[in-house]
Design a protein around this motif. Sequence first.
Motif, mmCIF file in Angstrom:
data_model
loop_
_atom_site.group_PDB
_atom_site.id
_atom_site.type_symbol
_atom_site.label_atom_id
_atom_site.label_comp_id
_atom_site.label_asym_id
_atom_site.label_seq_id
_atom_site.Cartn_x
_atom_site.Cartn_y
_atom_site.Cartn_z
ATOM 1 N N PHE A 1 5.543 0.343 -6.408
ATOM 2 C CA PHE A 1 4.406 -0.256 -6.594
ATOM 3 C C PHE A 1 4.559 -1.849 -7.054
ATOM 4 O O PHE A 1 5.374 -2.163 -7.833
ATOM 5 C CB PHE A 1 3.954 0.360 -8.019
ATOM 6 C CG PHE A 1 3.731 1.744 -7.999
ATOM 7 C CD1 PHE A 1 2.429 2.207 -7.720
ATOM 8 C CD2 PHE A 1 4.686 2.769 -8.115
ATOM 9 C CE1 PHE A 1 2.198 3.553 -7.573
ATOM 10 C CE2 PHE A 1 4.399 4.159 -7.872
ATOM 11 C CZ PHE A 1 3.070 4.552 -7.679
ATOM 12 N N THR A 2 3.483 -2.899 -6.418
ATOM 13 C CA THR A 2 3.582 -4.121 -6.597
ATOM 14 C C THR A 2 2.854 -4.380 -7.798
ATOM 15 O O THR A 2 1.982 -3.506 -8.529
ATOM 16 C CB THR A 2 2.893 -4.874 -5.545
ATOM 17 O OG1 THR A 2 1.488 -4.338 -5.232
ATOM 18 C CG2 THR A 2 3.711 -4.468 -3.997
ATOM 19 N N ALA B 1 -4.141 -3.187 -11.158
ATOM 20 C CA ALA B 1 -5.631 -2.544 -10.847
ATOM 21 C C ALA B 1 -5.328 -1.255 -11.620
ATOM 22 O O ALA B 1 -6.478 -0.785 -11.972
ATOM 23 C CB ALA B 1 -5.459 -2.543 -9.570
ATOM 24 N N ASN B 2 -4.568 -0.482 -11.711
ATOM 25 C CA ASN B 2 -4.555 0.927 -12.466
ATOM 26 C C ASN B 2 -4.536 0.581 -14.011
ATOM 27 O O ASN B 2 -4.849 1.553 -14.554
ATOM 28 C CB ASN B 2 -3.097 1.702 -12.064
ATOM 29 C CG ASN B 2 -3.256 2.194 -10.718
ATOM 30 O OD1 ASN B 2 -4.018 2.007 -9.925
ATOM 31 N ND2 ASN B 2 -1.852 2.291 -9.821
ATOM 32 N N ASN C 1 0.263 9.621 -0.306
ATOM 33 C CA ASN C 1 1.316 8.927 -0.156
ATOM 34 C C ASN C 1 2.496 9.610 0.388
ATOM 35 O O ASN C 1 3.640 9.254 0.463
ATOM 36 C CB ASN C 1 1.989 7.990 -1.334
ATOM 37 C CG ASN C 1 0.842 7.041 -1.865
ATOM 38 O OD1 ASN C 1 0.312 6.539 -1.131
ATOM 39 N ND2 ASN C 1 0.752 6.890 -3.287
ATOM 40 N N TYR D 1 8.158 -5.790 -6.150
ATOM 41 C CA TYR D 1 8.114 -4.373 -6.613
ATOM 42 C C TYR D 1 8.355 -4.340 -8.328
ATOM 43 O O TYR D 1 9.124 -5.208 -8.653
ATOM 44 C CB TYR D 1 8.801 -3.458 -6.080
ATOM 45 C CG TYR D 1 8.322 -3.246 -4.559
ATOM 46 C CD1 TYR D 1 7.092 -2.486 -4.480
ATOM 47 C CD2 TYR D 1 9.159 -3.198 -3.675
ATOM 48 C CE1 TYR D 1 6.654 -2.150 -3.012
ATOM 49 C CE2 TYR D 1 8.644 -2.891 -2.362
ATOM 50 C CZ TYR D 1 7.636 -2.463 -2.049
ATOM 51 O OH TYR D 1 7.081 -2.133 -0.531
ATOM 52 N N ASP E 1 0.161 -6.490 -8.226
ATOM 53 C CA ASP E 1 -1.283 -5.959 -8.253
ATOM 54 C C ASP E 1 -1.532 -4.739 -8.229
ATOM 55 O O ASP E 1 -2.821 -4.558 -8.836
ATOM 56 C CB ASP E 1 -1.665 -6.630 -6.805
ATOM 57 C CG ASP E 1 -1.823 -8.079 -6.484
ATOM 58 O OD1 ASP E 1 -1.939 -8.885 -7.827
ATOM 59 O OD2 ASP E 1 -1.828 -8.883 -5.556
ATOM 60 N N GLU E 2 -0.876 -3.790 -7.585
ATOM 61 C CA GLU E 2 -1.342 -2.297 -7.730
ATOM 62 C C GLU E 2 -1.177 -1.978 -9.081
ATOM 63 O O GLU E 2 -2.300 -1.276 -9.616
ATOM 64 C CB GLU E 2 -0.490 -1.390 -6.871
ATOM 65 C CG GLU E 2 -0.613 -1.754 -5.262
ATOM 66 C CD GLU E 2 0.419 -0.969 -4.422
ATOM 67 O OE1 GLU E 2 -0.034 -0.772 -3.433
ATOM 68 O OE2 GLU E 2 1.403 -1.101 -4.964
ATOM 69 N N SER F 1 -8.192 0.049 -14.620
ATOM 70 C CA SER F 1 -9.008 0.718 -13.966
ATOM 71 C C SER F 1 -9.654 1.761 -15.109
ATOM 72 O O SER F 1 -9.121 2.233 -15.892
ATOM 73 C CB SER F 1 -8.438 1.585 -12.753
ATOM 74 O OG SER F 1 -9.583 2.498 -12.483
ATOM 75 N N ASP G 1 3.795 -9.756 -4.448
ATOM 76 C CA ASP G 1 4.201 -8.747 -3.652
ATOM 77 C C ASP G 1 5.710 -8.109 -3.786
ATOM 78 O O ASP G 1 6.161 -7.664 -3.098
ATOM 79 C CB ASP G 1 4.207 -9.341 -2.108
ATOM 80 C CG ASP G 1 4.923 -10.421 -1.868
ATOM 81 O OD1 ASP G 1 5.585 -10.848 -2.751
ATOM 82 O OD2 ASP G 1 5.209 -10.897 -0.684
#
Length: 396
Positions: A171-172, A178-179, A247, A127, A174-175, A182, A125
Amino acid sequence: MKKCMFVLLILSSILTGCWDKRELNELGIMLAIGIDKVEDEYRVTAQVVVPSEVSTKTSTGRSPVILYQENGGTVYEALQKITKESPREMYTGHLRMLVLGEDLAEEGIAKSIELLSRYWEIRSDFYVAIAKDMTAEELLNVRTTIENLPANEMFNTLKTPEATSTSTNGFTLDELIANLTSDGKEAVLTGILVKGELEMGSNKQNVESITPAAQIKYDDLAVFKKDKLVGWLTERDSRGYKAILNNVHNSVTAISCPKGGKATLEIIQSDSKIKGKINKGKPEVDVNIKVKGNVEEVECQINLNDQETIVELEKNTEKQLEKTINLTIETAQKQYKSDIFGFGEAIHRSNPKEWKKIKEQWDEEFSEMTANVKVDVKLVHTGTEGNSFLKKIEVK
């Protein structure tokens, strides 16, 4: 019986308590990690709390954090060297910030963050940001004013709702991952830099002045293609990106009044939807954004009690937002050929079979595709005053 009791005593000593318990006064709390690339090695900088200096009872006025730095063939090797250098065992469970140097980002960030994605002790969690025009080491060496722990100030700034009203975004890890992984969407990260005299940032005088010589400041968004930094969005384009990705909260925008002058609106609610489709064999997306806002400031001659005036302001805002968003899409398509919006994901959701045919050449398809942008604005409130007192001054 005695033998059985002995076994029970042994088991009770093993199964009770925390076998890996570590006392707080035995740990070095790592709040920020910086990673740079120096030739063929990684340079890892760790910002670690000095416990005596964050305590009001024992503080002596020294720096509340200390930097440890080591080079290694891998990030893990460099971190292990730092652990050996420190008099305390390094603990990463309270990590707040990961800062990646711009040179490293241009080479590729995937390998440098692989360890952090799998290391059991690190929560995901925190950044992630890119040090713009400098190294991560230089940025983490700057002392801050409002928060005496620099990593906490960086973290809290991104976490506050006010951060979403600017061109920045948090942006964490995990994010980010994921990007990066993807199909049909590329990653972006917020930029962070030092404003002012960088060499003065680590001095005690930097936090003793009303106007610090060096200040940490978030900048615009970094654009990635796969895991490599390919460029930066401008402030305008960063705002457009945030609008497309839904956002935007408490955002402020200035618009032109019908007969000249400016009015300032606050966007209090935004709902963005991206729908993909195949039109005549070509990928296409519809971007529909509904916005609610308030009139916050008026520096022009308008009658806010007239509904036609409100409608005209709404139309002007719609045109301005649509122009900003279209220019942002054009920048991503033509300048970077990087689908940071997830248009490919939208095509995939709507037509999986067609996506399979075009995903291998998605960069080319994305750079030429049509994006239909539609913004609908509704102004809800005009403040406690109907019309501005400026109008009364003009007619005196």
